[in-house]
Design a protein around this motif. Structure first.
Motif, mmCIF file in Angstrom:
data_model
loop_
_atom_site.group_PDB
_atom_site.id
_atom_site.type_symbol
_atom_site.label_atom_id
_atom_site.label_comp_id
_atom_site.label_asym_id
_atom_site.label_seq_id
_atom_site.Cartn_x
_atom_site.Cartn_y
_atom_site.Cartn_z
ATOM 1 N N SER A 143 20.239 -6.450 97.053
ATOM 2 C CA SER A 143 19.832 -6.418 95.648
ATOM 3 C C SER A 143 20.978 -5.873 94.809
ATOM 4 O O SER A 143 21.732 -5.010 95.278
ATOM 5 N N PRO A 144 21.112 -6.319 93.567
ATOM 6 C CA PRO A 144 20.338 -7.409 92.966
ATOM 7 C C PRO A 144 20.942 -8.765 93.309
ATOM 8 O O PRO A 144 22.101 -8.858 93.704
ATOM 9 N N LYS A 182 15.491 -7.155 93.831
ATOM 10 C CA LYS A 182 15.704 -7.130 92.383
ATOM 11 C C LYS A 182 16.505 -8.359 91.969
ATOM 12 O O LYS A 182 17.494 -8.719 92.607
ATOM 13 N N ASN A 184 18.182 -10.635 88.613
ATOM 14 C CA ASN A 184 18.560 -10.890 87.226
ATOM 15 C C ASN A 184 18.692 -12.395 87.053
ATOM 16 O O ASN A 184 19.205 -13.079 87.945
ATOM 17 N N ASN A 212 10.209 -6.831 89.616
ATOM 18 C CA ASN A 212 11.360 -7.155 90.466
ATOM 19 C C ASN A 212 12.294 -8.145 89.794
ATOM 20 O O ASN A 212 13.488 -8.171 90.085
ATOM 21 N N GLN A 214 14.209 -8.334 86.838
ATOM 22 C CA GLN A 214 14.600 -7.246 85.946
ATOM 23 C C GLN A 214 15.002 -7.697 84.554
ATOM 24 O O GLN A 214 14.757 -6.985 83.572
#
Length: 435
Positions: A143-144, A182, A184, A212, A214
Motif C-alpha cells: 500500500s498504497p 489503500k 489512490n 480504503n 483514499q
C-alpha cells in the motif's frame, strides 16, 4: 525466477555470508523470487536462508541473522529484477501517443507496472494484472496502490482504453479495497466522454469504496499538436471546466459531510481553465495527490507566504528572471510582487513560456522545453540569474524533454540558471538571492 546478483555491498550481511557477484539467487526462506517485491517482502525476516548457485554451478545456502528491516546488501542488474511491464492499452487520451518523433527513447515507454506504483507512485490501469498478482499484493500488504480508473462504466472504460480487459479489471479495484489495500485513483477527463453524468456515476461508485479508497484526482485531458490520426478530442474551456469542478465539489461536499474528508479533488489545471481562484490549502486535506497537480499551487502559495512572514530582513538585492508555464504565470507574478514590496532592492521579471513545442493547449511548467525557453527569452534582460522550476527537468535533473541541458540554456542566454523545487520556502529564498 532465478536472478543473477550483480554486486554485493562491502561489509554487508550478504558479503559476510559469503555471497559473491555472479552468484544466482533462487529462493529466500523457501520462497521463489519473481521480482523485487518478493525479494523485499521475504528479506524482512530476522532470520533468513538464501538458496543460491555460485558462478561454477554449485548450489549452496547462506544463513543470515539481522534486524527486521535491515538490507542484506545484494544488488541486481535492474531494480525490478526483471523487465518493466508496459501498457497494453490504447487509451484515446494517451500522452505518449501525442509525442513527436526524435525525442529520447524513455519518453515513449508506456508504463503499467504494479511494482512501479508501489515503489515510485506510478499509476496503473489494472489491465496487466492477474488474479494471482492481486492476491500477492493483498498478501504482502502493498500500500498504497495508485490506479488510473477514468470511468467505472465497463463499456465506456473499454472504449476509452481500447482493451477488452478494461471492463473486467475494474473488479480488482474492489478486491484490493476489500483486502484493506489503500488506493489512490485518478480520472483523466475528456469533454463529452467521461465527464458530466458519467463522472457523477464514477464518483459515486468510487465513494462506496471509502475509506480504503483514499483519494480521487480529476485531471483534464492534455492535448498536444501531434494528434494526427488519433481519436478526436477537444480541450476543456472556461464553461465546461467550471461545470466539471461543480460536479466534483458537490460529490466532495457529500463525502466531507458523511466522513469528514473531501476525497475527490479537481486538479489545479481545472481551476485555471475555468478562470476560478485556486482554493486555500485547507481545501486539499493531506495533499495526497500532489503528483497529479492537485493542490500544488495552494501549497506553494501557503509555504511562500509563511516564508515571507518569517523573514525579518528587508534589504535583499538582486535582479532575477523567472520562466514558468503559462498556467502558473499569474501566481508566480503575484508572489514576485510580494518579494519586491518587502525588498525594494530586488527586481524580478516573470515570463510565462508559451508551449510552441507541444502546442499552446499545454500550459503546465513540467512540459516546457529548453528550446522554447531560449527562443522566448533570447535578447531579454535576464539579470543576475534565471530561475526555472525543477519539474521542467527529468528525474536526474540534467535534461529537458527536448534534450536541452542547463548548460545549453546558460550558454545560449548568457545567464546562470538555478532550478527551484516546488517548495514555497525554497522559491522565496531563490527570489531573494539567498540560494
Amino acid at each position: 525466477m532465478p536472478v543473477v546478483i550483480q554486486s554485493v555491498d562491502p561489509h554487508s550481511y550478504g558479503e559476510k555470508a559469503g555471497i559473491k557477484a555472479g552468484d544466482t539467487l533462487l529462493r529466500v526462506n523457501g520462497n521463489s523470487i519473481a521480482d523485487v517485491l518478493d525479494y523485499r517482502f521475504y528479506i524482512t525476516e530476522t532470520k533468513i536462508t538464501l538458496d543460491l548457485v555460485d558462478g561454477k554451478g554449485t548450489a549452496y545456502s547462506a544463513r543470515i541473522k539481522k534486524g527486521e528491516y535491515d538490507d542484506i546488501g545484494l544488488e541486481f542488474e535492474t531494480y525490478l529484477m526483471d523487465k518493466q511491464h508496459t501498457c497494453k492499452n490504447k487509451c484515446i487520451f494517451c500522452f505518449v501517443d501525442q509525442m513527436p518523433k526524435g525525442m529520447r527513447e524513455t519518453l515513449y515507454v508506456k508504463d503499467d507496472d504494479s511494482r512501479m506504483s508501489f515503489l515510485f507512485g506510478n499509476y496503473i490501469t489494472l489491465t496487466n494484472l492477474t488474479d494471482e498478482e492481486i492476491s500477492r499484493i493483498i498478501k504482502m500488504r502493498i500500500s498504497p496502490v495508485n490506479i488510473s480508473v477514468h470511468t467505472t462504466d465497463p463499456a465506456l472504460r473499454v472504449k476509452m482504453m481500447a482493451n477488452p480487459r478494461a471492463a473486467s479489471s475494474l473488479e480488482y479495484l474492489k478486491r484490493l479495497c476489500d483486502g484493506r489495500i489503500k488506493v489512490n485513483t485518478q480520472l483523466v477527463l475528456c469533454p463529452g466522454i467521461n465527464d458530466g453524468p458519467a463522472l457523477e456515476k464514477t464518483l459515486e461508485d468510487l465513494g462506496r469504496l471509502y475509506p480504503n479508497l483514499q483519494s480521487i484526482a480529476c485531471v483534464p485531458v492534455g492535448l498536444t499538436r501531434y494528434r494526427e490520426g488519433l481519436f478526436p478530442l477537444r480541450a476543456y474551456e472556461k464553461e465546461n471546466a467550471g461545470q466539471t469542478i461543480d460536479v466534483i465539489d458537490a460529490f466532495a461536499a457529500r463525502m466531507e459531510k458523511k466522513y469528514g474528508e473531501r476525497v475527490a479533488y479537481p486538479s489545479d489545471e481545472f481551476f485555471l481553465k475555468a478562470q476560478r481562484p485556486i482554493p486555500p490549502a485547507e481545501y486539499y486535506g493531506e495533499f495526497s495527490q500532489l503528483e497529479n497537480g492537485v493542490g500544488l499551487i495552494a501549497l506553494l502559495k501557503d509555504e511562500f507566504e509563511s516564508a515571507l512572514r518569517l523573514d525579518e530582513e528587508s534589504g535583499c538585492k538582486g535582479e532575477f528572471t523567472i520562466a514558468t508555464g503559462v498556467g502558473a504565470y499569474g501566481l508566480i507574478r503575484s508572489l514576485s510582487e510580494m518579494v519586491m514590496a518587502k525588498h525594494p532592492g530586488v527586481k524580478i521579471e516573470v515570463w510565462g513560456i508559451v508551449n510552441r513545442f507541444f502546442g499552446e493547449n499545454i500550459t503546465v511548467a513540467g512540459l516546457v522545453t529548453g528550446r522554447d525557453i531560449v527562443a522566448q527569452l533570447w535578447g531579454k534582460r535576464l539579470g543576475n540569474k534565471l530561475l526555472l522550476p525543477s519539474v521542467m527537468l527529468r528525474h536526474e535533473q540534467d535534461r529537458f524533454l527536448d534534450n536541452y541541458t542547463i548548460k545549453d540554456i546558460e550558454s545560449q542566454l548568457g545567464v546562470p540558471v538555478k532550478t527551484v523545487d516546488n517548495d514555497g520556502f525554497m522559491l522565496y529564498n531563490a527570489m531573494t538571492g539567498r540560494e
